[in-house]
Scaffold this motif. Structure first.
Motif, mmCIF file in Angstrom:
data_model
loop_
_atom_site.group_PDB
_atom_site.id
_atom_site.type_symbol
_atom_site.label_atom_id
_atom_site.label_comp_id
_atom_site.label_asym_id
_atom_site.label_seq_id
_atom_site.Cartn_x
_atom_site.Cartn_y
_atom_site.Cartn_z
ATOM 1 N N GLN A 85 0.850 -1.194 0.000
ATOM 2 C CA GLN A 85 0.000 0.000 0.000
ATOM 3 C C GLN A 85 0.879 1.235 0.000
ATOM 4 O O GLN A 85 2.020 1.202 0.443
ATOM 5 C CB GLN A 85 -0.863 0.065 1.258
ATOM 6 N N LYS A 86 0.312 2.317 -0.526
ATOM 7 C CA LYS A 86 1.000 3.605 -0.455
ATOM 8 C C LYS A 86 -0.061 4.693 -0.462
ATOM 9 O O LYS A 86 -0.906 4.744 -1.357
ATOM 10 C CB LYS A 86 1.944 3.787 -1.641
ATOM 11 N N ASP A 87 -0.051 5.531 0.514
ATOM 12 C CA ASP A 87 -0.964 6.663 0.640
ATOM 13 C C ASP A 87 -2.425 6.225 0.540
ATOM 14 O O ASP A 87 -3.236 6.856 -0.139
ATOM 15 C CB ASP A 87 -0.670 7.733 -0.424
ATOM 16 N N GLY A 88 -2.791 5.125 1.181
ATOM 17 C CA GLY A 88 -4.175 4.671 1.199
ATOM 18 C C GLY A 88 -4.659 4.077 -0.105
ATOM 19 O O GLY A 88 -5.853 4.047 -0.382
ATOM 20 N N LYS A 91 -0.456 -0.327 -4.132
ATOM 21 C CA LYS A 91 0.814 -0.007 -4.798
ATOM 22 C C LYS A 91 1.094 -1.115 -5.798
ATOM 23 O O LYS A 91 1.110 -2.299 -5.456
ATOM 24 C CB LYS A 91 1.953 0.081 -3.778
#
Length: 97
Positions: A85-88, A91
């Protein structure tokens, strides 16, 4: 009616189906096709007067549910399945450089 299927017919069907048949396979196909056509001839002898045509043996009806939008999962629940995941958000690997 077996004489309707000759070697030229088998050759033509083989070309249409893009098949390379050996001599034994051609003879087997010739016998099988003759038997199928004989069976169709036998079916044509049946009295179908008053029989309603149908497309299926059993009644066919739509068994699918209605397409309804439901928002059952929260973002956290959905992202719990993400490998990264990245920033909600999910990814994913870069596809364009």
């Amino acid at each position: 009616m077996a004489n309707r299927v000759d070697d030229a017919t088998i050759e033509y069907v083989g070309i249409l189906a893009k098949l390379e048949l050996s001599q034994e396979e051609r003879q087997a196909a010739k016998r099988d096709m003759s038997r199928m056509l004989d069976y169709v001839d036998k079916l044509n002898e049946l009295d179908t007067e008053g029989v309603e045509p149908m497309s299926h043996l059993f009644p066919v009806h739509n068994v699918f549910r209605e397409d309804e939008v439901t928002n059952t999962g929260s973002r956290e629940q959905i992202l719990a399945n993400a490998p990264e995941q990245k920033d909600g958000a999910f990814k994913v690997p870069r596809t364009i450089e």
